[in-house]
Motif scaffolding. Structure first.
Motif, PDB file in Angstrom:
ATOM      1  N   GLU A   1      53.006-105.677 -25.427  1.00 52.49           N
ATOM      2  CA  GLU A   1      51.610-105.328 -25.709  1.00 52.49           C
ATOM      3  C   GLU A   1      50.751-105.511 -24.455  1.00 52.49           C
ATOM      4  OE1 GLU A   1      50.578-105.605 -30.299  1.00 52.49           O
ATOM      5  OE2 GLU A   1      50.590-107.600 -29.384  1.00 52.49           O
ATOM      6  N   THR A   2      49.468-105.147 -24.597  1.00 49.20           N
ATOM      7  CA  THR A   2      48.511-105.271 -23.495  1.00 49.20           C
ATOM      8  C   THR A   2      47.416-106.260 -23.878  1.00 49.20           C
ATOM      9  OG1 THR A   2      47.438-103.294 -24.379  1.00 49.20           O
ATOM     10  CG2 THR A   2      48.858-103.007 -22.443  1.00 49.20           C
ATOM     11  N   PHE A   3      46.897-106.969 -22.866  1.00 49.93           N
ATOM     12  CA  PHE A   3      46.041-108.136 -23.108  1.00 49.93           C
ATOM     13  C   PHE A   3      44.927-108.155 -22.069  1.00 49.93           C
ATOM     14  CE2 PHE A   3      46.207-113.076 -22.636  1.00 49.93           C
ATOM     15  CZ  PHE A   3      45.137-113.249 -23.509  1.00 49.93           C
ATOM     16  N   LEU A   4      43.677-108.235 -22.515  1.00 45.50           N
ATOM     17  CA  LEU A   4      42.521-108.336 -21.616  1.00 45.50           C
ATOM     18  C   LEU A   4      41.917-109.732 -21.724  1.00 45.50           C
ATOM     19  CD1 LEU A   4      40.184-107.295 -19.792  1.00 45.50           C
ATOM     20  CD2 LEU A   4      39.122-106.352 -21.861  1.00 45.50           C
ATOM     21  N   ILE A   5      41.801-110.390 -20.574  1.00 47.61           N
ATOM     22  CA  ILE A   5      41.206-111.737 -20.524  1.00 47.61           C
ATOM     23  C   ILE A   5      39.888-111.643 -19.767  1.00 47.61           C
ATOM     24  CG2 ILE A   5      41.518-114.123 -19.740  1.00 47.61           C
ATOM     25  CD1 ILE A   5      44.601-113.266 -19.396  1.00 47.61           C
ATOM     26  N   HIS A   6      38.788-111.994 -20.430  1.00 45.67           N
ATOM     27  CA  HIS A   6      37.514-112.075 -19.716  1.00 45.67           C
ATOM     28  C   HIS A   6      37.429-113.438 -19.031  1.00 45.67           C
ATOM     29  CE1 HIS A   6      36.043-108.292 -21.070  1.00 45.67           C
ATOM     30  NE2 HIS A   6      36.095-108.615 -22.345  1.00 45.67           N
ATOM     31  N   GLY A   7      36.956-113.441 -17.780  1.00 37.60           N
ATOM     32  CA  GLY A   7      36.923-114.694 -17.021  1.00 37.60           C
ATOM     33  C   GLY A   7      38.320-115.116 -16.623  1.00 37.60           C
ATOM     34  N   GLY A   8      39.040-114.202 -15.993  1.00 33.39           N
ATOM     35  CA  GLY A   8      40.447-114.454 -15.662  1.00 33.39           C
ATOM     36  C   GLY A   8      40.678-115.613 -14.709  1.00 33.39           C
ATOM     37  N   SER A   9      39.648-115.985 -13.928  1.00 28.46           N
ATOM     38  CA  SER A   9      39.835-117.062 -12.942  1.00 28.46           C
ATOM     39  C   SER A   9      39.470-118.437 -13.486  1.00 28.46           C
ATOM     40  CB  SER A   9      39.002-116.778 -11.690  1.00 28.46           C
ATOM     41  OG  SER A   9      37.627-116.733 -12.025  1.00 28.46           O
ATOM     42  N   SER A  10      39.053-118.514 -14.741  1.00 28.01           N
ATOM     43  CA  SER A  10      38.704-119.803 -15.360  1.00 28.01           C
ATOM     44  C   SER A  10      39.968-120.604 -15.662  1.00 28.01           C
ATOM     45  CB  SER A  10      37.949-119.550 -16.673  1.00 28.01           C
ATOM     46  OG  SER A  10      38.822-118.932 -17.618  1.00 28.01           O
TER      47      SER A  10
END
Length: 325
Positions: free
Chosen positions: A141-150
């Protein structure tokens, strides 16, 4: 013992290291001599008076720690004095000692230093319980993470890649996006210069992503719905972009979307123990294999908790900020 006390709700300057009473150990708890604790956004909200600890829990901030077992309650069988551990807390991590329910204690992962182990419990339990246990993000599947550098983001990227998932991240600078890519992110989107909806559509052939982990809330809600694929799942864990919004919810029906939200801190002891057990079973092997590594931006002494909060609130950091007891 010494602990960081919130002297009054306010800015980072209200955090003071003071002499306080030792924790009282219950029969089902373990007393840990703290080596390190990690900062979380929730700590800054607690400091401002916006996120009080659950009733009966420690008033000191700190939602995770690592250290050495100093004492065990009468009903505790797994842990013994001298064990090196890390733990998920409801509060109390910014201190020299903390009492923790035995079900929320984990062994230090193989190959990880005692102090760096403090960077894992909160992020691992948050990401595993939301994205994997609830939203059922699966290989392929595909996954979007907001704030990837946190702290959450840097962990989520690595865990998702370990499981064979295509990872999209948003971040606010090229430096942060490069850090995310080094951890395995496939697609980096600078939210300051790009429309993440358009980029997600472009990269997925118009389909959208299967799961989104969102700490922004209100201001991203509509865009998140637009970015999801058919049967997509949005999991909200924060409100950095506000708690109110207006949205066209017809997409929920048209795409059969699921919107969920949860905090970890207020869950029952039983649920937390279940999550911790799942994390040990599914996440700890990935860490032992070197596929998921601690990402620590800075170490500070406990006495400089206020400086840590100032740094966190600038959002300049990549990964976790640790306080050493």
């Amino acid at each position: 013992m010494k602990a960081v006390v919130i002297t009054t709700p306010g800015g980072p300057e209200v955090l003071k290291l003071q002499e306080v009473e030792d924790p009282v150990l219950k029969e089902n708890e373990v007393l840990i001599k703290v080596e390190a604790t990690a900062l979380n956004r929730a700590d800054t909200l607690q400091r401002q008076g916006k996120y009080p600890p659950p009733k009966g829990e420690s008033d000191f901030p700190g939602l995770e720690c690592s250290g050495v077992v100093q004492k065990v309650g009468n009903n505790v069988s797994r842990w013994k004095v001298g064990d090196q551990v890390c733990a998920l807390l409801s509060g109390g991590g910014y201190a020299e000692k903390v009492a923790v329910p035995a079900g929320q204690v984990l062994p230090v992962p193989s190959g990880i230093s005692l102090k760096d182990a403090a960077s894992f419990p909160e992020v691992a339990c948050t990401v595993w319980s939301t994205v994997f246990m609830t939203s059922k993000l699966s290989p392929g599947e595909t996954f979007l993470i907001h704030g990837g550098s946190s702290g959450i983001g840097t962990f989520a990227i690595q865990m998702a890649k370990y499981l064979g998932i295509k990872v999209f991240v948003t971040a606010g600078s090229e430096e942060k996006l490069n850090a995310c890519k080094e951890l395995g992110a496939d697609v980096g989107i600078n939210y300051k210069t790009e429309d993440f909806v358009a980029r997600v559509k472009e990269e997925t052939g118009g389909k959208g992503v299967d799961v989104i982990l969102d700490n922004i809330g209100g201001s991203y809600f509509q865009k998140n719905l637009e970015s999801l694929a058919i049967d997509g799942r949005l999991f909200i864990i924060g409100f950095m972009g506000g708690v109110k919004t207006e949205a066209n919810i017809s997409l929920l029906l048209a795409k059969r979307l699921t919107v969920q939200g949860a905090g970890l801190r207020t869950r029952s002891l039983e649920k937390k123990a279940e999550i911790v057990s799942e994390v040990e079973k599914n996440v700890w092997p990935a860490i032992a294999q070197g596929k998921v590594k601690p990402v620590v931006y800075k170490y500070l002494p406990l006495s400089e908790a206020g400086e840590g909060h100032k740094l966190m609130e600038t959002s300049a950091h990549i990964g976790k900020i640790l306080l050493l007891a």
